[in-house]
Design an enzyme around this catalytic site. Structure first.
Site, PDB file in Angstrom:
ATOM      1  N   CYS A   2       1.094  -0.814  -0.106  1.00  0.00           N
ATOM      2  CA  CYS A   2      -0.109  -0.067  -0.210  1.00  0.00           C
ATOM      3  C   CYS A   2       0.711   1.564  -0.443  1.00  0.00           C
ATOM      4  O   CYS A   2       1.957   1.154   0.646  1.00  0.00           O
ATOM      5  CB  CYS A   2      -1.133  -0.294   1.206  1.00  0.00           C
ATOM      6  SG  CYS A   2      -2.007  -1.059   1.046  1.00  0.00           S
ATOM      7  N   ARG A  27       4.203  -0.382  -4.846  1.00  0.00           N
ATOM      8  CA  ARG A  27       3.772  -0.963  -3.781  1.00  0.00           C
ATOM      9  C   ARG A  27       2.211  -1.882  -3.542  1.00  0.00           C
ATOM     10  O   ARG A  27       1.904  -2.346  -2.202  1.00  0.00           O
ATOM     11  CB  ARG A  27       3.796   0.278  -2.708  1.00  0.00           C
ATOM     12  CG  ARG A  27       5.277   1.047  -2.341  1.00  0.00           C
ATOM     13  CD  ARG A  27       5.326   2.065  -1.197  1.00  0.00           C
ATOM     14  NE  ARG A  27       4.501   1.359   0.117  1.00  0.00           N
ATOM     15  CZ  ARG A  27       5.434   1.438   0.735  1.00  0.00           C
ATOM     16  NH1 ARG A  27       6.989   1.555   0.376  1.00  0.00           N
ATOM     17  NH2 ARG A  27       5.011   0.354   2.084  1.00  0.00           N
ATOM     18  N   TRP A  77      -3.026  -2.777  -1.563  1.00  0.00           N
ATOM     19  CA  TRP A  77      -2.829  -3.692  -1.704  1.00  0.00           C
ATOM     20  C   TRP A  77      -3.780  -5.114  -0.858  1.00  0.00           C
ATOM     21  O   TRP A  77      -3.742  -4.719   0.640  1.00  0.00           O
ATOM     22  CB  TRP A  77      -1.599  -4.155  -1.448  1.00  0.00           C
ATOM     23  CG  TRP A  77      -0.677  -5.786  -1.788  1.00  0.00           C
ATOM     24  CD1 TRP A  77      -0.442  -6.450  -2.974  1.00  0.00           C
ATOM     25  CD2 TRP A  77      -0.806  -7.251  -0.664  1.00  0.00           C
ATOM     26  NE1 TRP A  77      -0.066  -7.596  -3.010  1.00  0.00           N
ATOM     27  CE2 TRP A  77      -0.821  -8.214  -1.969  1.00  0.00           C
ATOM     28  CE3 TRP A  77      -0.407  -7.095   0.760  1.00  0.00           C
ATOM     29  CZ2 TRP A  77      -0.127  -9.592  -0.550  1.00  0.00           C
ATOM     30  CZ3 TRP A  77      -0.762  -7.842   1.023  1.00  0.00           C
ATOM     31  CH2 TRP A  77      -0.277  -9.383   0.121  1.00  0.00           C
ATOM     32  N   ASN A 103      -1.869   1.956   5.842  1.00  0.00           N
ATOM     33  CA  ASN A 103      -1.309   1.381   5.441  1.00  0.00           C
ATOM     34  C   ASN A 103      -1.300  -0.005   6.322  1.00  0.00           C
ATOM     35  O   ASN A 103      -0.875   0.785   7.612  1.00  0.00           O
ATOM     36  CB  ASN A 103      -0.277   1.442   5.115  1.00  0.00           C
ATOM     37  CG  ASN A 103       0.434   0.678   4.431  1.00  0.00           C
ATOM     38  OD1 ASN A 103       0.499  -0.282   4.211  1.00  0.00           O
ATOM     39  ND2 ASN A 103       2.346   1.118   4.198  1.00  0.00           N
ATOM     40  N   GLY A 104      -1.267  -0.856   6.125  1.00  0.00           N
ATOM     41  CA  GLY A 104      -1.370  -1.934   8.067  1.00  0.00           C
ATOM     42  C   GLY A 104      -2.075  -2.732   8.107  1.00  0.00           C
ATOM     43  O   GLY A 104      -3.562  -3.094   7.528  1.00  0.00           O
ATOM     44  N   GLU A 484      16.332 -18.879  -6.165  1.00  0.00           N
ATOM     45  CA  GLU A 484      15.938 -17.279  -7.071  1.00  0.00           C
ATOM     46  C   GLU A 484      15.765 -17.777  -8.508  1.00  0.00           C
ATOM     47  O   GLU A 484      14.382 -16.972  -8.764  1.00  0.00           O
ATOM     48  CB  GLU A 484      17.551 -17.187  -6.895  1.00  0.00           C
ATOM     49  CG  GLU A 484      16.853 -15.201  -6.984  1.00  0.00           C
ATOM     50  CD  GLU A 484      16.538 -14.414  -6.305  1.00  0.00           C
ATOM     51  OE1 GLU A 484      15.688 -14.987  -6.245  1.00  0.00           O
ATOM     52  OE2 GLU A 484      15.993 -13.180  -7.267  1.00  0.00           O
ATOM     53  N   LYS A 488      11.972 -16.225  -9.179  1.00  0.00           N
ATOM     54  CA  LYS A 488      11.843 -14.689 -10.641  1.00  0.00           C
ATOM     55  C   LYS A 488      10.761 -15.347 -11.413  1.00  0.00           C
ATOM     56  O   LYS A 488       9.716 -15.049 -11.891  1.00  0.00           O
ATOM     57  CB  LYS A 488      13.447 -14.492 -11.605  1.00  0.00           C
ATOM     58  CG  LYS A 488      14.337 -13.343 -10.253  1.00  0.00           C
ATOM     59  CD  LYS A 488      13.419 -12.290 -10.217  1.00  0.00           C
ATOM     60  CE  LYS A 488      13.044 -12.115  -8.838  1.00  0.00           C
ATOM     61  NZ  LYS A 488      13.661 -12.123  -8.053  1.00  0.00           N
ATOM     62  N   GLU A 491       7.176 -15.366  -9.745  1.00  0.00           N
ATOM     63  CA  GLU A 491       6.964 -13.946 -10.063  1.00  0.00           C
ATOM     64  C   GLU A 491       6.288 -13.097 -10.968  1.00  0.00           C
ATOM     65  O   GLU A 491       5.131 -12.968 -10.505  1.00  0.00           O
ATOM     66  CB  GLU A 491       7.721 -13.365  -9.177  1.00  0.00           C
ATOM     67  CG  GLU A 491       8.139 -13.852  -7.623  1.00  0.00           C
ATOM     68  CD  GLU A 491       9.010 -12.743  -7.305  1.00  0.00           C
ATOM     69  OE1 GLU A 491      10.606 -12.878  -7.704  1.00  0.00           O
ATOM     70  OE2 GLU A 491       8.733 -12.024  -6.212  1.00  0.00           O
ATOM     71  N   HIS A 507      15.477 -37.548  -4.988  1.00  0.00           N
ATOM     72  CA  HIS A 507      14.409 -38.019  -3.829  1.00  0.00           C
ATOM     73  C   HIS A 507      12.943 -37.495  -3.961  1.00  0.00           C
ATOM     74  O   HIS A 507      12.584 -37.979  -2.820  1.00  0.00           O
ATOM     75  CB  HIS A 507      15.540 -37.245  -2.446  1.00  0.00           C
ATOM     76  CG  HIS A 507      16.752 -38.197  -2.165  1.00  0.00           C
ATOM     77  ND1 HIS A 507      17.105 -39.480  -1.610  1.00  0.00           N
ATOM     78  CD2 HIS A 507      17.842 -37.226  -2.460  1.00  0.00           C
ATOM     79  CE1 HIS A 507      18.142 -39.718  -1.980  1.00  0.00           C
ATOM     80  NE2 HIS A 507      18.754 -38.090  -1.800  1.00  0.00           N
ATOM     81  N   LYS A 606       4.922  -4.653  -3.986  1.00  0.00           N
ATOM     82  CA  LYS A 606       7.267  -4.118  -3.055  1.00  0.00           C
ATOM     83  C   LYS A 606       6.709  -4.221  -1.807  1.00  0.00           C
ATOM     84  O   LYS A 606       6.136  -3.685  -1.595  1.00  0.00           O
ATOM     85  CB  LYS A 606       7.697  -3.589  -3.819  1.00  0.00           C
ATOM     86  CG  LYS A 606       9.243  -3.074  -4.081  1.00  0.00           C
ATOM     87  CD  LYS A 606      10.018  -3.934  -5.287  1.00  0.00           C
ATOM     88  CE  LYS A 606      11.122  -3.217  -4.895  1.00  0.00           C
ATOM     89  NZ  LYS A 606      12.143  -4.971  -5.759  1.00  0.00           N
TER      90      LYS A 606
HETATM   91  C1  F6R Z   1      11.074 -11.640  -4.886  1.00  0.00           C
HETATM   92  C2  F6R Z   1      11.136 -10.569  -5.047  1.00  0.00           C
HETATM   93  C3  F6R Z   1      10.219 -10.806  -2.269  1.00  0.00           C
HETATM   94  C4  F6R Z   1      11.351 -10.062  -1.648  1.00  0.00           C
HETATM   95  C5  F6R Z   1      11.011 -10.005  -0.002  1.00  0.00           C
HETATM   96  C6  F6R Z   1      11.606  -8.711   0.831  1.00  0.00           C
HETATM   97  O1  F6R Z   1      11.788 -10.708  -6.094  1.00  0.00           O
HETATM   98  O2  F6R Z   1      11.000  -9.188  -4.264  1.00  0.00           O
HETATM   99  O3  F6R Z   1      10.708 -11.968  -2.230  1.00  0.00           O
HETATM  100  O4  F6R Z   1      13.082 -10.233  -2.085  1.00  0.00           O
HETATM  101  O5  F6R Z   1       9.742  -9.727  -0.545  1.00  0.00           O
HETATM  102  O6  F6R Z   1      11.671  -7.984   0.308  1.00  0.00           O
HETATM  103  P1  F6R Z   1      13.261  -7.128   0.966  1.00  0.00           P
HETATM  104  O7  F6R Z   1      14.378  -7.396   0.698  1.00  0.00           O
HETATM  105  O8  F6R Z   1      12.631  -5.624   1.342  1.00  0.00           O
HETATM  106  O9  F6R Z   1      12.879  -7.444   2.839  1.00  0.00           O
END
Ligand code: F6R
Length: 611
Positions: A2, A27, A77, A103-104, A484, A488, A491, A507, A606
Site C-alpha cells: 500500500c 507497493r 494491496w 497502510n497496515g 532464486e 523470478k 513471480e 529424492h 514490493k
Molecule cells: C522477489 C521479491 C521478494 C522480496 C521479499 C523481501 O523478487 O522481491 O521475495 O525479496 O519480499 O523483500 P525485502 O528485501 O525488501 O525485505
C-alpha cells in the site's frame, strides 16, 4: 505494501497526488483513490475519487475539474476485504468531512467496529481501515490532531495513516506504528508519504518518522510528537537519488532496466570498500570494533524471499572462505520459534526495502534477546537500516520493479565484502586476499559479458515459455541461485517453478520430469561439476529437456543440454553473480512472451509491510 501520499501547498494537488501514486504503484496496485479539500465538490465536503485497478484507471475516472489545495491518496494491496471500489481508500467518517488512508492491519477492528456500530456509525466497506475515520469522528471536537491522538490509542496492530478534515484547510495529520511514513519538506509546501519515491520529484529533504510518532503538517511547517505527545526535533535528511534513477529511460520496463543496470549497481556496492593495500574490505558502517569482530563465533542471517536467497549464498561463502559457521533463515520462521541467541553470534537482517514486516519483527525479537544485528539494506533511512546496530548499505539505487534483481546482486556484493573482511582477520593470507579482491573487482565486467547473451536467452524463452512447470537445479552456492531463478520465473511469468538442490532431485522432484518439463541446470566448474553432470544425465535419460547455464568452453555440459547459456570462466566462488543473470533474463523474456505485467505482477507488492 500500500502506498500513501499527502500534499499541502500551492501546486495542483490532484496532479501531485496522482503523480505520487504512480511512483508508489509498485507497493500495491489493486485499487487507488484520492481525497482533496478546498474546492467545490457539489455539496460534498471533500472531493473523493476511488477506482478499482491501477493508477491509470483512477486517472481515467477523475473528473477534469476536480481540484483542491491539499489532499491525500492511496494505492492499495488488499488484506481485509476484496478488491472493490468500496474497499479502496480513502475511507471517510464524520459525515464525509474526515478522510483517512491507511497502510497496515488493525487487528482489533472487529471489536472496534461493533463498538462503533452500537454508537450509530455506519460502515460501507469490509476493510479493517474504516474503523479509523469513525474513531476520529468520535473524538473530533474541532482539532484534528487531538482527535487522531485520541483515536490511535484504541488501535491494535500496525498503521501508517494520513488524515484530513474538510474544516481544517491545508492540514494533514499522520501517525506511524509499524508502517513507514516520511515527511517531505518543501518551501511553502509539505508532503507525507509511505516512501520517498513518491516525492523525490518535488523535494530532496525528508524526515523519517519512528513508530509511535505523530506528525501535524501545514503548508509552511510541521510538528512531530512522540507517544507522550511531546514535540520532538528530528534531523532533516537529504535524499541523494536522482529523478532519472526512478524513470524507465530507454527500457520498456523497470525490471529490464534494473537487470541491465547490474554492472553499475554492483560497482556502486563495491565502491570505496576495497582496501587493496591491506587486501581486505573497508566497511565503515558495521559499528563494530576489530576485537568484537574477531571474537564472532557464528553468523546468522534472517531475511525474506530474494534477500533470503542472498543470505543463503552469503552463509555458504562465510563458511567456505572465512570458516565461520553461518546460517540463513526465513525471518517469518525465526520470529515465532524462540531462537537461541548465542553470545558470540552476529546477526544480519537482509532487506532491499528495509521495511519487510517479517524481517523487521524478527530483528526486533533477536535484538530483545541481546543480539547485535547488522542490516544489509538498500533503502537509506528505512526502518531496518535505522533500527539495526550498524550495517552495510548496498547502494543499488531505487529498485522499482516488484521482482528484485539488482538489489540481489548488490546484497551478494555486501556478503562478499564482509566475508573478505572476516577471512582476512582469520586464516586468509594477503595473497589469497588480493586474489579474492581481484575477482570481486572483475564482477561488474563479468556480469556485463553475461548481459550480452540477451538475444540467446530471449530465443530460449520463446522456445520454452509454453511449459507449465520448470525445475531449477544447482549445488553448493548455486543451489540458492536455483531457488532464486525459480522464484523470478514464478513471480513474473506465473509459470510454476521449483528450485531444488541438484543432489536432492532424485529424492522426489525427479518424478516431475517429462518432455513437457524443462530443467534449468547451473553447472559450475568446481569439485561439484561432475556430480551435476551426472544429475543432467539422469534427467536426459528420462526425456526431460535441459537448459544449462555453464562455464564457457564446457563442451560436455553444452552437448548434454538442449540449450546452453555460457558465462565467463572465473573463480567458482563468484559464479552466483554471473549465473543469476541468465535466470533473471529468462524469467523476464518468458513474462514478456506471455504478455504479463512484468513490473507489477499479480497479487504481489514490493515491500511487504504486513506479516
Ligand atoms: C522477489 C521479491 C521478494 C522480496 C521479499 C523481501 O523478487 O522481491 O521475495 O525479496 O519480499 O523483500 P525485502 O528485501 O525488501 O525485505
Amino acid at each position: 505494501m500500500c502506498g500513501i501520499i499527502g500534499y499541502t501547498g500551492p501546486r495542483k494537488t490532484t496532479s501531485v497526488l496522482l503523480e505520487g501514486l504512480r511512483r508508489l504503484e509498485y507497493r500495491g496496485y489493486d485499487s487507488a483513490g484520492i481525497a482533496v479539500g478546498g474546492g467545490d465538490y457539489g455539496g460534498r465536503p471533500l472531493g473523493i475519487v476511488k477506482q478499482v485497478g491501477k493508477i491509470a484507471a483512477l486517472k481515467a475516472a477523475m473528473p477534469a475539474d476536480l481540484e483542491g489545495s491539499w489532499g491525500i491518496g492511496h494505492t492499495r494491496w488488499a488484506t481485509h476485504g476484496g478488491v472493490t471500489q468500496a474497499n479502496a481508500h480513502p475511507h471517510t467518517g464524520g459525515a464525509g468531512k474526515i478522510a483517512v488512508v491507511h497502510n497496515g492491519i488493525i487487528e482489533n477492528h472487529h471489536a472496534l467496529k461493533s463498538m462503533l456500530e452500537k454508537k450509530g456509525y455506519a460502515f460501507v466497506s469490509e476493510t479493517d481501515s474504516e474503523v479509523i475515520p469513525h474513531l476520529i469522528a468520535e473524538y473530533y471536537k474541532g482539532d484534528l490532531l487531538e482527535a487522531v491522538v485520541a483515536a490511535i490509542q484504541n488501535l491494535e496492530g500496525t498503521y501508517g495513516i494520513a488524515v484530513v478534515h474538510a474544516d481544517e484547510p491545508g492540514r494533514i495529520v499522520g501517525a506511524r506504528n509499524g508502517s513507514p511514513l516520511v515527511v517531505g519538506v518543501g518551501a511553502g509546501e509539505m508532503f507525507l508519504a509511505s516512501d520517498v519515491t513518491a516525492m523525490v520529484a518535488y523535494t530532496d529533504k525528508v524526515v523519517y518518522l519512528n513508530d509511535g510518532e505523530i506528525v501535524d503538517i501545514r503548508r509552511d511547517h510541521y510538528d512531530i510528537l512522540d507517544r507522550e505527545e511531546r514535540k520532538v526535533d528530528k534531523r532533516v535528511d537529504q535524499i541523494t537519488w536522482e529523478l532519472g534513477s526512478i524513470e524507465k529511460g530507454e527500457f520498456t520496463c523497470h525490471m529490464e532496466k534494473e537487470i541491465f543496470e547490474q554492472p553499475e549497481s554492483i560497482a556502486r556496492a563495491l565502491s570505496g570498500r576495497l582496501d587493496l593495500e591491506n587486501a581486505t574490505a573497508k566497511l565503515g558502517g558495521l559499528n563494530l570494533e576489530r576485537r568484537r569482530l574477531s571474537s564472532i563465533g557464528r553468523v546468522k542471517v534472517i531475511a525474506a524471499g530474494t534477500s533470503w536467497h542472498a543470505g543463503l549464498v552469503g552463509s555458504q561463502l562465510l563458511e567456505q572462505v572465512a570458516r565461520i559457521p553461518a546460517q540463513s533463515e526465513m525471518a517469518s520462521e525465526v520470529r515465532y520459534r524462540n531462537p537461541v541467541v548465542e553470545k558470540d553470534s552476529l546477526w544480519f537482517t537482509v532487506s532491499q526495502s528495509g521495511e519487510t514486516a517479517d524481517s523487521l519483527y524478527a530483528m526486533r525479537e533477536i535484538q530483545r534477546k541481546g543480539a547485535t544485528v547488522l542490516g544489509i539494506c538498500n533503502v537509506v533511512g528505512s526502518t531496518i537500516a535505522r533500527e539495526s546496530d550498524g550495517g552495510i548499505y548496498v547502494h543499488s539505487g531505487p529498485e522499482i520493479a516488484v521482482a528484485s534483481t539488482k538489489a540481489f546482486t548488490s546484497q551478494l556484493a555486501a556478503f562478499y565484502l564482509f566475508t573478505l573482511l572476516m577471512a582476512r582477520m582469520r586464516d586468509m593470507s594477503r595473497e589469497e586476499g588480493l586474489k579474492f579482491l581481484a575477482e570481486l573487482q572483475a564482477v561488474p565486467a563479468m556480469v556485463g559479458e553475461v548481459l550480452k547473451r540477451r538475444d540467446l536467452i530471449q530465443t530460449i524463452a520463446k522456445k520454452y515459455c509454453g511449459a507449465k512447470d520448470f525445475l531449477f537445479l544447482g549445488r553448493g552456492m548455486l543451489y540458492p541461485i536455483a531457488l532464486e531463478g525459480a522464484l523470478k520465473l514464478k513471480e513474473i511469468s506465473y509459470i510454476h517453478a521449483e528450485g531444488c538442490s541438484a543432489g536432492e532431485m532424485k529424492h522426489g522432484p525427479i518424478a516431475l520430469v517429462s518432455p513437457e518439463v524443462p530443467s534449468v541446470f547451473l553447472v559450475s566448474d568446481d569439485y561439484l561439476r561432475a556430480k551435476t553432470i551426472s544429475n543432467m544425465r539422469e534427467i536426459k535419460a528420462r526425456g526431460g529437456p535441459i537448459i544449462a547455464v555453464g562455464v564457457e568452453g564446457d563442451a560436455e555440459a553444452a552437448a548434454l543440454a538442449d540449450d546452453f547459456i555460457p558465462v565467463p570462466k572465473a573463480d567458482p566462488r563468484f559464479y552466483p553473480f554471473s549465473m543469476i543473470v541468465p535466470l533473471q533474463l529468462l524469467a523476464y523474456f518468458c513474462a514478456v512472451e506471455l504478455g504479463r505485467d512484468v513490473d507489477q505482477p499479480r497479487n504481489l507488492a514490493k515491500s511487504v509491510t504486513v506479516e
